[in-house]
Motif scaffolding. Structure first.
Motif: not given
Ligand SMILES: Cc1cc2nc3c(=O)[nH]c(=O)nc-3n(C[C@H](O)[C@H](O)[C@H](O)COP(=O)(O)O)c2cc1C
Length: 302
Positions: A235-239, A270-273, A291-302
């Motif tokens: 997949p292009k975006n693991v997030g 997220s390993a290695g990113m 809060e968790l989903k917001d963090l994931m969106k930010e981390f993976w640029s979703l």
């Protein structure tokens, strides 16, 4: 290789949500459930509810049981057949003391082939689906007698064997080393241990094995079986996959129990990113879904 590619049972990991993610990439592979105790299954203990499911919608899935009581193992096998499992897998390789020493089950059955045979026979008698065993090379370096156990399995009515190329004494340390499959072995043998790529699969195929099973290679990359089978690309975006996985976990367990369970997956995805260490620290502190989903969106640029 007869398309015999398997996802290994991983306790605490290959639950229904994770299996659904794996299946989405690899619709035709064979999956094995986390191990389930025959005692808790037959006694309907509360702690078993988490890993006992209806399997009817899960394609080719084997349900794995462990225990040392042949009658209870037979009853457990029947319960799992009725729940939709396509075959029953008996754990004869788990080295953890709770299973192998205290319960006399799992890897202990490599030391007691008579009991192992009785358990297999009772399971075979109790169901009309195939029964397999999953085992290791032997108890320790001095007792690598897996071929004898395969012989017992064959005599007792098992259909195939998954073989992890380590001994019980090795646990998960060192490298898995599988010998050339001897030509006089009566059952198909699925190779397991440190298999992560198509090249690894080709290597065990050359050794004469009839299939390959991937365990830890699935962590953080549940698409790996699909990539190997040619049914998907990475997949292009693991997030996006991580987010889907989180949603499935929350649907299945609820947010309160599910969020802590998701943390290890977040670490693997997220390993290695870049900045993954900080991401993990934050994930481990969050208990709120939004809060968790917001963090994931930010981390993976979703
Ligand atoms: C966290 C974890 C949980 C496991 N749970 C099970 C299990 O429930 N049943 C089982 O037969 N093997 C279990 N195993 C062993 C794996 O199925 C597999 O045999 C082992 O990890 C070697 O394969 P791999 O190198 O592809 O991971 C587990 C292994 C790990 C690391």
């Amino acid at each position: 290789m007869n398309n015999q590619i398997f996802a290994a049972p991983l306790a605490g990991i290959t639950d229904k949500p994770f299996r659904r993610i794996i299946r989405q990439f690899a619709p035709d592979v064979s999956l094995v459930t986390e191990m389930i105790s025959c005692h808790s299954l037959v006694g309907q203990h509360k702690n078993c509810i988490r890993n006992f499911d209806e399997y009817g919608d899960e394609g080719n899935i084997g349900a794995q049981i462990f225990g040392a009581d042949a009658d209870l193992m037979g009853q457990a096998a029947k319960i799992l057949q009725d729940a939709g499992a396509k075959w029953i897998d008996i754990n004869m390789g788990c080295p953890v003391p709770k299973v192998a020493t205290r319960a006399g089950a799992g890897a202990f059955l490599m030391k007691d082939h008579v009991l192992a045979g009785k358990i297999i026979e009772q399971c075979v008698k109790s169901v009309n689906i195939p029964v397999s065993i999953k085992t290791r090379l032997g108890w320790d370096e001095a007792h690598k007698d897996w071929q004898d156990l395969v012989h017992v399995a064959h005599e007792s009515g098992a259909t195939f064997v998954s073989l992890h190329g380590r001994t019980r004494a090795q646990g998960y340390t060192g490298s898995a080393v599988l010998p050339q499959k001897p030509s006089n072995i009566e059952l198909p043998i699925i190779a397991n241990g440190d298999i992560k790529t198509l090249a690894d699969i080709e290597r065990v195929e050359k050794l004469g094995y009839d299939g390959a099973m991937i365990g830890r290679g699935l962590l953080g990359q549940p698409w790996i079986l699909g990539v190997i089978c040619g049914t998907c690309e990475i997949p292009k975006n693991v997030g996006e996959i991580a987010m889907q996985h989180l949603d499935l976990i929350i649907d299945y367990y609820g947010a309160k129990a599910g969020i802590p369970m998701f943390r290890k997956h977040a670490a693997w995805y997220s390993a290695g990113m870049q900045n993954s260490a900080q991401f993990r620290i934050k994930v481990n502190q969050i208990t709120d879904e939004k809060e968790l989903k917001d963090l994931m969106k930010e981390f993976w640029s979703l």
